[in-house]
Design a protein around this motif. Structure first.
Motif, mmCIF file in Angstrom:
data_model
loop_
_atom_site.group_PDB
_atom_site.id
_atom_site.type_symbol
_atom_site.label_atom_id
_atom_site.label_comp_id
_atom_site.label_asym_id
_atom_site.label_seq_id
_atom_site.Cartn_x
_atom_site.Cartn_y
_atom_site.Cartn_z
ATOM 1 N N PRO A 64 -22.299 45.864 57.220
ATOM 2 C CA PRO A 64 -22.417 44.542 56.541
ATOM 3 C C PRO A 64 -20.995 43.850 56.269
ATOM 4 O O PRO A 64 -20.472 44.676 55.669
ATOM 5 C CB PRO A 64 -23.269 44.728 55.375
ATOM 6 C CG PRO A 64 -23.955 46.074 55.854
ATOM 7 C CD PRO A 64 -23.215 47.030 56.622
ATOM 8 N N TYR A 65 -20.778 42.684 56.760
ATOM 9 C CA TYR A 65 -19.588 42.177 56.588
ATOM 10 C C TYR A 65 -19.564 40.800 55.830
ATOM 11 O O TYR A 65 -20.179 39.775 56.492
ATOM 12 C CB TYR A 65 -19.133 42.013 58.117
ATOM 13 C CG TYR A 65 -17.685 41.538 58.394
ATOM 14 C CD1 TYR A 65 -16.613 42.105 57.496
ATOM 15 C CD2 TYR A 65 -17.356 40.626 59.472
ATOM 16 C CE1 TYR A 65 -15.073 41.667 57.639
ATOM 17 C CE2 TYR A 65 -15.943 40.122 59.506
ATOM 18 C CZ TYR A 65 -15.059 40.578 58.542
ATOM 19 O OH TYR A 65 -13.833 40.058 58.937
ATOM 20 N N PHE A 66 -19.240 41.033 54.531
ATOM 21 C CA PHE A 66 -19.307 39.698 53.642
ATOM 22 C C PHE A 66 -18.148 39.012 53.601
ATOM 23 O O PHE A 66 -17.161 39.479 53.187
ATOM 24 C CB PHE A 66 -19.652 40.314 52.231
ATOM 25 C CG PHE A 66 -20.868 41.060 52.192
ATOM 26 C CD1 PHE A 66 -22.049 40.080 51.786
ATOM 27 C CD2 PHE A 66 -21.224 42.291 52.568
ATOM 28 C CE1 PHE A 66 -23.465 40.649 51.857
ATOM 29 C CE2 PHE A 66 -22.489 42.729 52.185
ATOM 30 C CZ PHE A 66 -23.639 42.002 52.024
ATOM 31 N N TYR B 135 -24.732 41.079 61.166
ATOM 32 C CA TYR B 135 -24.281 41.813 59.932
ATOM 33 C C TYR B 135 -23.199 41.174 59.221
ATOM 34 O O TYR B 135 -22.564 41.528 58.412
ATOM 35 C CB TYR B 135 -23.473 42.839 60.744
ATOM 36 C CG TYR B 135 -24.547 44.116 61.218
ATOM 37 C CD1 TYR B 135 -25.109 45.084 60.106
ATOM 38 C CD2 TYR B 135 -25.194 44.020 62.341
ATOM 39 C CE1 TYR B 135 -25.912 46.118 60.396
ATOM 40 C CE2 TYR B 135 -26.252 45.058 62.345
ATOM 41 C CZ TYR B 135 -26.500 46.046 61.537
ATOM 42 O OH TYR B 135 -27.491 46.903 61.758
ATOM 43 N N THR B 136 -22.822 39.858 59.665
ATOM 44 C CA THR B 136 -21.931 39.013 59.099
ATOM 45 C C THR B 136 -22.419 37.885 58.198
ATOM 46 O O THR B 136 -23.402 37.296 58.659
ATOM 47 C CB THR B 136 -20.753 38.170 60.086
ATOM 48 O OG1 THR B 136 -20.363 39.272 61.128
ATOM 49 C CG2 THR B 136 -19.812 37.515 59.370
ATOM 50 N N LEU B 137 -22.095 37.888 56.989
ATOM 51 C CA LEU B 137 -22.782 36.938 55.914
ATOM 52 C C LEU B 137 -21.623 36.113 55.094
ATOM 53 O O LEU B 137 -20.722 36.890 54.948
ATOM 54 C CB LEU B 137 -23.858 37.728 54.765
ATOM 55 C CG LEU B 137 -24.963 38.480 55.530
ATOM 56 C CD1 LEU B 137 -24.505 40.225 55.564
ATOM 57 C CD2 LEU B 137 -26.161 38.309 54.862
ATOM 58 N N GLN B 138 -21.947 35.257 54.734
ATOM 59 C CA GLN B 138 -21.031 34.264 53.886
ATOM 60 C C GLN B 138 -21.862 33.601 52.721
ATOM 61 O O GLN B 138 -21.877 32.698 52.505
ATOM 62 C CB GLN B 138 -20.423 33.376 54.540
ATOM 63 C CG GLN B 138 -19.240 32.443 54.040
ATOM 64 C CD GLN B 138 -18.192 32.026 54.872
ATOM 65 O OE1 GLN B 138 -17.286 32.549 54.741
ATOM 66 N NE2 GLN B 138 -18.502 30.959 55.454
ATOM 67 N N PRO B 139 -22.030 34.728 51.671
ATOM 68 C CA PRO B 139 -22.911 34.187 50.301
ATOM 69 C C PRO B 139 -22.147 33.744 49.373
ATOM 70 O O PRO B 139 -22.919 33.094 48.325
ATOM 71 C CB PRO B 139 -23.521 35.356 50.145
ATOM 72 C CG PRO B 139 -22.799 36.694 50.427
ATOM 73 C CD PRO B 139 -21.860 36.203 51.637
ATOM 74 N N GLY B 140 -20.787 33.897 49.309
ATOM 75 C CA GLY B 140 -19.855 33.470 48.000
ATOM 76 C C GLY B 140 -19.155 32.248 48.073
ATOM 77 O O GLY B 140 -18.572 31.702 47.326
ATOM 78 N N ILE B 141 -19.067 31.739 49.407
ATOM 79 C CA ILE B 141 -18.567 30.545 49.507
ATOM 80 C C ILE B 141 -19.015 29.345 50.508
ATOM 81 O O ILE B 141 -19.500 29.966 51.536
ATOM 82 C CB ILE B 141 -16.827 30.748 49.731
ATOM 83 C CG1 ILE B 141 -15.912 29.598 49.668
ATOM 84 C CG2 ILE B 141 -16.826 31.234 51.367
ATOM 85 C CD1 ILE B 141 -14.440 30.109 49.479
ATOM 86 N N ALA C 6 -16.619 43.818 65.686
ATOM 87 C CA ALA C 6 -16.607 45.068 65.324
ATOM 88 C C ALA C 6 -17.430 45.571 64.377
ATOM 89 O O ALA C 6 -18.214 46.507 64.397
ATOM 90 C CB ALA C 6 -14.957 45.425 64.818
ATOM 91 N N ALA C 7 -17.516 44.671 63.446
ATOM 92 C CA ALA C 7 -18.602 44.970 62.100
ATOM 93 C C ALA C 7 -19.981 45.006 62.723
ATOM 94 O O ALA C 7 -20.808 45.825 62.360
ATOM 95 C CB ALA C 7 -18.491 43.914 61.125
ATOM 96 N N GLY C 8 -20.403 43.944 63.737
ATOM 97 C CA GLY C 8 -21.690 43.980 64.450
ATOM 98 C C GLY C 8 -22.122 45.452 65.236
ATOM 99 O O GLY C 8 -22.966 45.982 65.102
ATOM 100 N N GLU C 9 -20.806 45.857 65.810
ATOM 101 C CA GLU C 9 -20.870 47.147 66.546
ATOM 102 C C GLU C 9 -21.381 48.121 65.808
ATOM 103 O O GLU C 9 -22.146 49.023 66.209
ATOM 104 C CB GLU C 9 -20.080 47.105 67.651
ATOM 105 C CG GLU C 9 -20.048 46.525 69.068
ATOM 106 C CD GLU C 9 -18.523 46.534 69.600
ATOM 107 O OE1 GLU C 9 -17.876 47.566 69.559
ATOM 108 O OE2 GLU C 9 -18.092 45.551 70.215
#
Lengths: 426, 311
Positions: A133-135, A151-157, A126-129
């Motif tokens: 940006p989906y953190f 659009y999906t990122l995991q920069p904090g864990i 859904a975030a991609g469509e």
């Protein structure tokens, strides 16, 4: 019927006074120089109910504390940060609906905060469509595996693959090489199963038996007889409302003697180590994303982080010592929000039209030093796989408290890239 | 682990589940037998029992045993009180119409679940058991020709906790006393008369409406009691009512709606087979077999093992 516009002296005076009050309040003056003075809205997908509720509560408190700090330091690009929290019920379908709500109803700039891997899986498309940006703050390997989108990122864990890979050498060297694994029977548990099995084999060890337990299970003793007698190390990880029962019944099953026990603290997140029935955990080992108990070598950053969120030296709420935090995970919200801030400032983010620029700015981040923004430790963000890498901690239960006995290097947690999201178009 | 001890452990674990399930399903079966009401909210009365147990044990808080005894008394009363209110305010108003009561109890289910979420919160909260010690289980040894007992040593030797044994004993005691009440007392006679023929019972001066309230309260109280027994082993959680509801339905369908004997037999069957099949094969297979059994019973013996054929 028509209504006359009422204007009188008192009304005017009150209006003027309110305006004056507003102008003189610190909040307004702080953000007065922003180019666009509207707030930056961050949609917070929160597990307020369902099996992730304990995590949701603490993710909420951490997020609140981080936003308060960011706003006190002038917000992002001079604009105030606002959190729009929506409950996803720890449910993938509702997760996707929540992301749509952020985009269509709340006009959020970005979405953030999901923990449970099946909810991430359900929401990321859904975030991609929606080009939102989906953190995520989830630990799952799905981001770095290439299963999601740009659009999906995991920069904090960090993700499970890097965590278990960094644990295997310590387990093989100090605890034993014949391992039996007990894990929840869904994506997160399967990550543990696949990556730890491979990692321990690389160390010359082997997994004797995989015991998968449905995440909704409430009674666990019946699974334990499957543990082979020649097991040297029991590796456990469990999630959901039944975790305390799980660990208690494990202790009742083993009795006074047991193989070495290595667990992921997930099995006891938000659970007091002093709960009756957990005495058998003394001298056993845990992976911790971030040490729950303040350690002898505690950094000033950890001290400030605890104070801001309202967590005492034992990892419990300062207002209620029975309310134990999800300390090994919730730092991820704090760090992710600081990454969003840094990314928005680096890309001079003005509004939704700059979302692609924001993602490119985060992709370019690379090394992040241990700091007030990154209290858990230093990190290296891999822009290609959208996954961050960082140090991991191993703690031992000593006198009922978790004492840090080993810190991995970031290199211990690295593995070859499985995807290059930067080649995908926006 | 060897087959013998493995089987013993599985049987005992299954017996704990069966004991609690028998109590819960009995409440559901009783309500249907007497009132012809399918109480979909039954699992929520179970949840309520666990939640009240947590509140009581936290409020008393001196010794776990004191809190537990308090919960054993208070939780069924609270559940029964709410059930009686629901009967008077809702079920009576829809004239106990079978379809309307199903919809009404679904509504009650959601109200109770969300009320628990708001008042109790989304966390799982533990209740300390009044006593708990690990009891080693002896194994029979035939190797010398004569049977003798021995205790295996080392980790994972078959054991159970004293509290789990207590749950089995307490549930058995409650079941027996419940059966005595139903078969030997005047209250039981009145309930059985109402179950047999509502109109005739009324003609003989039995206050049917009050009997209905009593039975609905009793059914909820049984579910709450079962939850108080299990909550020191599991934890109180606002979503915990779903599983017992499903299993109770399975049990009463297999045993025959309204039959106490059938309920107890089916609870033992389902509880024990769940324990044993889970240990030796997989918990999923146990659920598959239970559901298959329900389908078989519905096809070949729709009135259940001990149910009476409708005239």
């Amino acid at each position: 019927m028509t209504q006359k516009l009422m204007t009188n002296r008192r009304g005017l005076l009150m209006g003027a006074a309110a305006g004056g009050l507003l102008a003189s309040s610190p909040l307004v003056s702080r953000f007065a120089h922003a180019q666009s003075s509207g707030p930056i809205k961050i949609g917070f997908q929160q597990h307020s109910t369902g099996i992730g509720a304990a995590y949701g509560r603490w993710y909420g408190r951490t997020t609140e504390a981080a936003v308060k700090k960011i706003n006190e330091e002038g917000g992002i690009n001079g604009r105030e940060v606002q959190i729009v929290a929506e409950d996803d019920g720890t449910d993938p379908k509702r997760g996707a609906e929540v992301v749509e709500k952020f985009a269509n109803q709340h006009d959020c700039d970005v979405a953030f905060g999901t923990l449970f891997s099946h909810v991430v899986f359900g929401s990321a498309p859904a975030a991609g469509e929606l080009k939102m940006p989906y953190f995520v703050v989830s630990e799952g390997h799905h981001v770095a595996s290439g299963a999601l989108n740009r659009y999906t990122l995991q920069p904090g864990i960090t993700d499970v693959k890097s965590q278990v890979q960094a644990m295997a050498p310590y387990v093989a060297k100090n605890l034993g090489k014949k391992v039996t694994m007990v894990f929840p029977d869904f994506a997160f548990g399967h990550d543990h199963r696949d990556f730890f099995t491979a990692a321990i084999e690389a160390q010359g060890g082997e997994v004797l038996k995989h015991i998968a337990i449905p995440p909704t299970e409430t009674s666990f003793t019946k699974y334990f007889p499957q543990i082979p007698r020649e097991t040297e190390v029991l590796y456990h990880v469990m999630v959901g409302p039944g975790v305390l029962t799980f660990v208690k019944e494990l202790g009742e099953f083993f009795g006074p003697s047991s193989p070495a026990i290595f667990g992921f603290i997930d099995s006891l997140e938000a659970v007091d180590l002093a709960s009756p029935g957990l005495e058998f955990l003394e001298n056993t080992y845990f992976w911790e994303g971030n040490p729950r108990y303040a350690q002898a070598d505690q950094t000033e950053y950890d001290k400030a982080f605890r104070a801001a969120v309202g967590v005492d030296a034992n990892g419990a709420s300062v207002s209620d010592s029975a309310d134990v935090s999800t300390y090994a995970h919730m730092f991820g919200c704090w760090e992710t929000l600081h990454v969003i801030k840094a990314g928005m400032e680096a890309s001079d983010y003005k509004g939704p039209e700059d979302r692609a620029k924001l993602i490119e700015a985060v992709e370019a981040m690379g090394a992040m030093d241990e700091s007030a923004a990154h209290p858990q430790g230093p990190k290296i963000f891999n822009g290609k796989t959208h996954q961050t890498f960082g140090v991991q901690y191993i703690s031992q239960v000593q006198n009922g408290k978790l004492v840090k006995v080993h810190t991995t290097s970031i290199e211990d947690t690295m593995y070859p890239d499985e995807v290059d999201y930067t080649t995908q178009s926006f | 682990m060897d087959f013998g001890p493995h089987l013993m452990l599985a049987t005992l674990e299954g017996a704990v589940g069966a004991a609690v399930l028998a109590l819960t399903a009995l409440g559901l079966s009783l309500v249907f037998g007497v009132m012809r009401v399918v109480n979909v909210a039954h699992g929520e009365f179970y949840m309520l029992g666990a939640v009240v147990a947590w509140f009581v044990s936290t409020a008393i808080g001196t010794h776990p045993a004191l809190g537990f005894v308090g919960a054993l008394i208070v939780a069924p009363l609270v559940a029964a009180g709410i059930a009686i209110a629901a009967d008077r305010l809702v079920l009576k108003r829809v004239d106990y119409d079978p379809e309307a009561t199903i919809v009404a109890t679904i509504g009650i289910l959601y109200i109770m679940q969300q009320a628990a979420l708001m008042g109790f919160g989304p966390e799982a909260r533990p209740v300390t058991e009044p006593f708990n010690s690990r009891i080693m289980l002896p194994l029979l040894d035939w190797s010398k020709g004569l049977p003798s007992f021995y205790y295996p040593t080392g980790w994972g030797a078959p054991s159970i906790t004293s509290y789990k044994l207590f749950v089995i004993a307490a549930a058995t005691a409650i079941l027996i006393s419940f059966w005595l009440i139903l078969s030997r007392t005047k209250v039981g006679l009145i309930m059985r008369a109402t179950q047999l023929d509502k109109e005739t019972a009324q003609a003989f001066g039995i206050p049917v409406n009050r009997v209905y309230s009593l039975v609905f309260g009793l059914g909820a109280g049984l579910a709450a009691l079962a939850a108080v027994l299990i909550v020191p082993i599991q934890q109180a959680h606002y979503l915990m009512g779903g599983d017992p509801l499903l299993l109770s339905f399975i049990v009463v369908i297999i045993g025959g709606l309204g039959s106490i004997r059938g309920t107890v037999v089916a609870a033992l069957l389902i509880g024990l087979s769940d324990g044993i099949i889970s240990v030796f094969f997989s918990p999923t297979l146990a659920k598959i077999l239970a559901t298959l059994l329900v389908a078989m019973v519905l096809v070949f013996r729709p009135q259940g093992l001990y149910g009476k054929k409708p005239a």
